[in-house]
Design a protein around this motif. Structure first.
Motif, PDB file in Angstrom:
ATOM      1  N   GLN A  49       0.819  -1.213   0.000  1.00  0.00           N
ATOM      2  CA  GLN A  49       0.000   0.000   0.000  1.00  0.00           C
ATOM      3  C   GLN A  49       0.853   1.262   0.000  1.00  0.00           C
ATOM      4  OE1 GLN A  49      -2.649  -0.324   3.346  1.00  0.00           O
ATOM      5  NE2 GLN A  49      -3.584  -2.224   2.604  1.00  0.00           N
ATOM      6  N   GLY A  50       2.147   1.086   0.247  1.00  0.00           N
ATOM      7  CA  GLY A  50       3.043   2.228   0.231  1.00  0.00           C
ATOM      8  C   GLY A  50       3.724   2.395  -1.111  1.00  0.00           C
ATOM      9  N   CYS A  51       4.722   1.551  -1.382  1.00  0.00           N
ATOM     10  CA  CYS A  51       5.571   1.725  -2.565  1.00  0.00           C
ATOM     11  C   CYS A  51       5.060   1.025  -3.812  1.00  0.00           C
ATOM     12  CB  CYS A  51       6.981   1.252  -2.257  1.00  0.00           C
ATOM     13  SG  CYS A  51       7.116  -0.526  -1.925  1.00  0.00           S
ATOM     14  N   GLY A  52       4.045   0.166  -3.684  1.00  0.00           N
ATOM     15  CA  GLY A  52       3.500  -0.521  -4.846  1.00  0.00           C
ATOM     16  C   GLY A  52       4.207  -1.809  -5.198  1.00  0.00           C
ATOM     17  N   ARG A  53       5.200  -2.203  -4.392  1.00  0.00           N
ATOM     18  CA  ARG A  53       5.908  -3.462  -4.668  1.00  0.00           C
ATOM     19  C   ARG A  53       4.928  -4.625  -4.663  1.00  0.00           C
ATOM     20  NH1 ARG A  53      10.442  -4.828  -0.420  1.00  0.00           N
ATOM     21  NH2 ARG A  53      11.420  -3.037  -1.440  1.00  0.00           N
TER      22      ARG A  53
END
Length: 225
Positions: A49-53
């Motif tokens: 939800q942060g970096c999209g990894r």
């Protein structure tokens, strides 16, 4: 005759059903399908939800650290994976100065940005030295024909390229940016744009400045991750 910007083969434009049925300008093809298929898009599913990894549930370990450091984390959207094809593209475009290659991904960025809700679109800047030696900012080149605001300025005249630093050195980088004080940010929604997301250090520096100056929300976007 138009040739592919990456392999120089001749391009034959095939109209899509929507281009045949609906009036309007026809999108110019600049890359052949064989070349473009080498670039792998992020699916957006099962992603941090942060970096999209991808293949990460909720927040990955890196984004949990950013959350602990700042009390918030970026909502970042990467478009393509940084695979071998993207690495070769960046070498040609960014480091060899082949500015005409900016057209390869302009349409991809336009489509994604048109789906985002924001007040200001803000590209990450380059140093004065980079502008003099390379002659362009690789991020604003990708944003041609899209309205953006050069809100953030680089404090350093010259810097060691992030690509030449190891992970720990990147994370220890001090705040390199300052804001254009002629622009009021109170209550605004910002989307930061960079070419590559690696550790997130650069975007978090930029986002921190925006929040310190009253932004309501800061999101980020990168061509590759």
């Amino acid at each position: 005759m138009v040739n592919c910007l990456l392999c120089n083969r001749s391009l034959t434009k095939r109209l899509t059903v929507s281009e045949i049925i609906f009036p309007g300008p026809i999108r110019k093809q600049v890359v052949c399908n064989a070349c473009f298929q080498k670039f792998i898009r992020y699916s957006g599913t099962n992603a941090c939800q942060g970096c999209g990894r991808e293949d990460k549930d909720k927040l990955c370990t890196d984004c949990q650290r950013w959350q602990q450091q700042y009390g918030w984390h970026l909502s970042h959207r990467p478009i393509f994976h940084y695979n071998q094809a993207m690495r070769e593209f960046m070498q040609q475009y960014k480091f060899q100065g082949q500015y005409h290659l900016r057209a390869v991904f302009q349409q991809s960025l336009q489509v994604v940005i048109s789906q985002m809700d924001y007040d200001l679109l803000v590209p990450i800047p380059v140093t004065d030295h980079t502008m003099k030696t390379r002659g362009f900012n690789q991020v604003t080149g990708l944003l041609e024909n899209i309205q953006y605001t050069e809100l953030i300025k680089h404090r350093e005249k010259q810097k060691v390229a992030q690509s030449k630093k190891d992970r720990q050195s990147r994370l220890k980088t001090k705040q390199p940016f300052f804001l254009d004080r002629n622009i009021t940010l109170q209550g605004l929604r910002i989307v930061l744009v960079d070419d590559i997301y690696t550790t997130g250090r650069t975007l978090y520096h930029a986002a921190e400045l925006c929040y310190q100056n009253g932004c309501k929300r800061v999101q980020s976007l990168s061509l590759a991750r």
